[in-house]
Design a protein around this motif. Structure first.
Motif, PDB file in Angstrom:
ATOM      1  N   SER A  56      48.198  48.445  49.694  1.00 56.77           N
ATOM      2  CA  SER A  56      48.477  47.314  48.802  1.00 56.77           C
ATOM      3  C   SER A  56      47.662  46.090  49.200  1.00 56.77           C
ATOM      4  CB  SER A  56      49.969  46.958  48.830  1.00 56.77           C
ATOM      5  OG  SER A  56      50.727  47.995  48.285  1.00 56.77           O
ATOM      6  N   ALA A  57      47.496  45.888  50.494  1.00 59.91           N
ATOM      7  CA  ALA A  57      46.671  44.771  50.963  1.00 59.91           C
ATOM      8  C   ALA A  57      45.221  44.949  50.512  1.00 59.91           C
ATOM      9  CB  ALA A  57      46.748  44.645  52.482  1.00 59.91           C
ATOM     10  N   MET A  58      44.727  46.174  50.565  1.00 64.14           N
ATOM     11  CA  MET A  58      43.354  46.426  50.117  1.00 64.14           C
ATOM     12  C   MET A  58      43.231  46.218  48.603  1.00 64.14           C
ATOM     13  SD  MET A  58      41.531  46.986  52.767  1.00 64.14           S
ATOM     14  CE  MET A  58      42.513  45.599  53.309  1.00 64.14           C
ATOM     15  N   MET A  59      44.257  46.583  47.859  1.00 63.96           N
ATOM     16  CA  MET A  59      44.255  46.321  46.412  1.00 63.96           C
ATOM     17  C   MET A  59      44.262  44.819  46.149  1.00 63.96           C
ATOM     18  SD  MET A  59      44.011  49.096  44.716  1.00 63.96           S
ATOM     19  CE  MET A  59      44.486  48.549  43.095  1.00 63.96           C
ATOM     20  N   CYS A  60      44.995  44.085  46.959  1.00 63.74           N
ATOM     21  CA  CYS A  60      45.030  42.620  46.834  1.00 63.74           C
ATOM     22  C   CYS A  60      43.638  42.054  47.080  1.00 63.74           C
ATOM     23  CB  CYS A  60      46.033  42.054  47.831  1.00 63.74           C
ATOM     24  SG  CYS A  60      46.198  40.261  47.800  1.00 63.74           S
ATOM     25  N   ALA A  61      42.942  42.585  48.075  1.00 70.11           N
ATOM     26  CA  ALA A  61      41.590  42.115  48.398  1.00 70.11           C
ATOM     27  C   ALA A  61      40.618  42.379  47.255  1.00 70.11           C
ATOM     28  CB  ALA A  61      41.089  42.781  49.675  1.00 70.11           C
ATOM     29  N   GLU A  62      40.804  43.488  46.563  1.00 64.35           N
ATOM     30  CA  GLU A  62      39.900  43.860  45.474  1.00 64.35           C
ATOM     31  C   GLU A  62      40.341  43.301  44.118  1.00 64.35           C
ATOM     32  OE1 GLU A  62      39.718  48.108  45.683  1.00 64.35           O
ATOM     33  OE2 GLU A  62      38.797  48.061  47.676  1.00 64.35           O
ATOM     34  N   GLY A  63      41.468  42.586  44.099  1.00 68.85           N
ATOM     35  CA  GLY A  63      41.971  42.025  42.845  1.00 68.85           C
ATOM     36  C   GLY A  63      42.624  43.058  41.967  1.00 68.85           C
ATOM     37  N   GLY A  64      43.118  44.130  42.554  1.00 67.51           N
ATOM     38  CA  GLY A  64      43.676  45.219  41.770  1.00 67.51           C
ATOM     39  C   GLY A  64      45.181  45.206  41.628  1.00 67.51           C
ATOM     40  N   LEU A  65      45.857  44.180  42.138  1.00 71.74           N
ATOM     41  CA  LEU A  65      47.305  44.137  41.989  1.00 71.74           C
ATOM     42  C   LEU A  65      47.663  43.740  40.567  1.00 71.74           C
ATOM     43  CD1 LEU A  65      48.546  42.472  45.297  1.00 71.74           C
ATOM     44  CD2 LEU A  65      48.506  44.882  44.687  1.00 71.74           C
ATOM     45  N   MET A  66      48.739  44.295  40.078  1.00 74.49           N
ATOM     46  CA  MET A  66      49.159  44.055  38.715  1.00 74.49           C
ATOM     47  C   MET A  66      49.737  42.641  38.585  1.00 74.49           C
ATOM     48  SD  MET A  66      51.565  46.515  36.428  1.00 74.49           S
ATOM     49  CE  MET A  66      52.988  46.337  37.444  1.00 74.49           C
ATOM     50  N   ARG A  67      49.388  41.978  37.511  1.00 69.15           N
ATOM     51  CA  ARG A  67      49.940  40.656  37.237  1.00 69.15           C
ATOM     52  C   ARG A  67      49.873  40.386  35.744  1.00 69.15           C
ATOM     53  NH1 ARG A  67      45.997  36.338  37.132  1.00 69.15           N
ATOM     54  NH2 ARG A  67      43.928  37.236  37.219  1.00 69.15           N
ATOM     55  N   LEU A  68      50.600  39.392  35.311  1.00 65.13           N
ATOM     56  CA  LEU A  68      50.620  39.019  33.905  1.00 65.13           C
ATOM     57  C   LEU A  68      49.435  38.112  33.621  1.00 65.13           C
ATOM     58  CD1 LEU A  68      52.216  39.272  31.304  1.00 65.13           C
ATOM     59  CD2 LEU A  68      53.521  37.275  31.990  1.00 65.13           C
ATOM     60  N   GLU A  69      48.579  38.519  32.705  1.00 57.58           N
ATOM     61  CA  GLU A  69      47.344  37.786  32.436  1.00 57.58           C
ATOM     62  C   GLU A  69      47.324  37.117  31.067  1.00 57.58           C
ATOM     63  OE1 GLU A  69      44.510  40.909  33.020  1.00 57.58           O
ATOM     64  OE2 GLU A  69      44.411  40.554  35.174  1.00 57.58           O
ATOM     65  N   LEU A  70      48.452  37.013  30.407  1.00 55.87           N
ATOM     66  CA  LEU A  70      48.481  36.420  29.066  1.00 55.87           C
ATOM     67  C   LEU A  70      47.976  34.985  29.076  1.00 55.87           C
ATOM     68  CD1 LEU A  70      51.919  37.741  27.786  1.00 55.87           C
ATOM     69  CD2 LEU A  70      49.650  38.482  27.061  1.00 55.87           C
ATOM     70  N   LEU A  71      48.461  34.184  30.008  1.00 55.32           N
ATOM     71  CA  LEU A  71      48.051  32.786  30.077  1.00 55.32           C
ATOM     72  C   LEU A  71      46.572  32.676  30.448  1.00 55.32           C
ATOM     73  CD1 LEU A  71      48.838  29.826  29.853  1.00 55.32           C
ATOM     74  CD2 LEU A  71      49.600  29.924  32.235  1.00 55.32           C
ATOM     75  N   ASP A  72      46.142  33.475  31.441  1.00 56.14           N
ATOM     76  CA  ASP A  72      44.728  33.470  31.849  1.00 56.14           C
ATOM     77  C   ASP A  72      43.815  33.776  30.661  1.00 56.14           C
ATOM     78  OD1 ASP A  72      46.032  33.358  34.253  1.00 56.14           O
ATOM     79  OD2 ASP A  72      44.884  34.951  35.198  1.00 56.14           O
ATOM     80  N   ASP A  73      44.130  34.855  29.958  1.00 56.85           N
ATOM     81  CA  ASP A  73      43.296  35.278  28.828  1.00 56.85           C
ATOM     82  C   ASP A  73      43.278  34.236  27.716  1.00 56.85           C
ATOM     83  OD1 ASP A  73      42.716  37.610  30.153  1.00 56.85           O
ATOM     84  OD2 ASP A  73      44.174  38.831  29.046  1.00 56.85           O
ATOM     85  N   SER A  74      44.428  33.639  27.449  1.00 58.26           N
ATOM     86  CA  SER A  74      44.513  32.620  26.411  1.00 58.26           C
ATOM     87  C   SER A  74      43.642  31.411  26.763  1.00 58.26           C
ATOM     88  CB  SER A  74      45.968  32.184  26.229  1.00 58.26           C
ATOM     89  OG  SER A  74      46.054  31.095  25.355  1.00 58.26           O
ATOM     90  N   LEU A  75      43.709  30.969  28.012  1.00 57.16           N
ATOM     91  CA  LEU A  75      42.909  29.814  28.434  1.00 57.16           C
ATOM     92  C   LEU A  75      41.415  30.139  28.423  1.00 57.16           C
ATOM     93  CD1 LEU A  75      45.157  28.493  31.341  1.00 57.16           C
ATOM     94  CD2 LEU A  75      44.824  27.455  29.079  1.00 57.16           C
ATOM     95  N   LYS A  76      41.060  31.374  28.805  1.00 59.65           N
ATOM     96  CA  LYS A  76      39.645  31.779  28.782  1.00 59.65           C
ATOM     97  C   LYS A  76      39.106  31.761  27.353  1.00 59.65           C
ATOM     98  CE  LYS A  76      39.883  35.097  32.537  1.00 59.65           C
ATOM     99  NZ  LYS A  76      39.686  36.513  32.868  1.00 59.65           N
ATOM    100  N   LYS A  77      39.874  32.328  26.416  1.00 60.51           N
ATOM    101  CA  LYS A  77      39.424  32.404  25.020  1.00 60.51           C
ATOM    102  C   LYS A  77      39.230  31.023  24.413  1.00 60.51           C
ATOM    103  CE  LYS A  77      41.408  36.901  23.931  1.00 60.51           C
ATOM    104  NZ  LYS A  77      42.487  37.601  23.233  1.00 60.51           N
ATOM    105  N   LYS A  78      40.097  30.095  24.807  1.00 62.70           N
ATOM    106  CA  LYS A  78      40.018  28.741  24.258  1.00 62.70           C
ATOM    107  C   LYS A  78      38.984  27.885  24.990  1.00 62.70           C
ATOM    108  CE  LYS A  78      44.756  28.761  22.628  1.00 62.70           C
ATOM    109  NZ  LYS A  78      46.093  28.229  22.785  1.00 62.70           N
ATOM    110  N   GLY A  79      38.388  28.432  26.053  1.00 64.98           N
ATOM    111  CA  GLY A  79      37.374  27.692  26.789  1.00 64.98           C
ATOM    112  C   GLY A  79      37.928  26.552  27.629  1.00 64.98           C
TER     113      GLY A  79
END
Length: 158
Positions: A56-79
């Motif tokens: 799990s620590a190695m997944m954390c290092a690679e950015g592979g842990l599961m998380r909710l990305e709705l807010l991230d994606d919304s902010l990216k799309k809106k620039g």
């Protein structure tokens, strides 16, 4: 850091292979020869704890842990780069605090078990929780590193 990751990946691979071999030998001995490896169940349980938390620590290092990305994606799309950066920093801060709290608890628990043995064998009781503690400390270090030193994907795109 690359050497450490490579070493940990090697450990995880060998641990997985060892687990498969021990489980196979244990099953064959039990069902074909009516013999039992009394230590195999506890060893496999402990191995699973180490592989799970360190993996799990190695997944954390690679950015592979599961998380909710709705807010991230919304902010990216809106620039909205500034808002996106703030959200990422807040997420990483929360990660670091939570992993740090879990690490503290696991280290305290492991230290508290020194001198005791497991209920099923004479194995020291601290051996199994140590795997969780190692994984949690690694996750804390990785998330702290990401919080202070790693740039988000929008920051590198600018």
């Amino acid at each position: 850091m690359r050497k450490l990751k490579s070493g940990i990946d090697g450990f995880l691979g060998l641990a997985g292979l060892a687990g498969i071999i021990i489980m196979t030998v244990s099953v064959v001995l039990r069902y074909c020869f009516k013999l039992s490896l009394s230590w195999s169940d506890e060893f496999l349980r402990t191995l699973c704890i180490y592989v799970y938390f360190i993996g799990s620590a190695m997944m954390c290092a690679e950015g592979g842990l599961m998380r909710l990305e709705l807010l991230d994606d919304s902010l990216k799309k809106k620039g909205r780069v500034g808002a996106y950066r703030t959200v990422v920093k807040i997420q990483r801060l929360i990660e670091t605090v939570c992993f740090g709290a879990f690490s503290f608890q696991m280290v305290q628990m492991t230290i508290g078990l020194v001198g005791q043995t497991s209920t099923t064998s004479t194995t020291p009781a601290w051996v199994s929780p140590l795997g969780c503690a190692i994984g949690m400390v690694l996750m804390t270090l990785i998330s702290t590193s990401k919080l202070f030193f790693e740039k988000s994907e929008l920051e590198t795109a600018d």
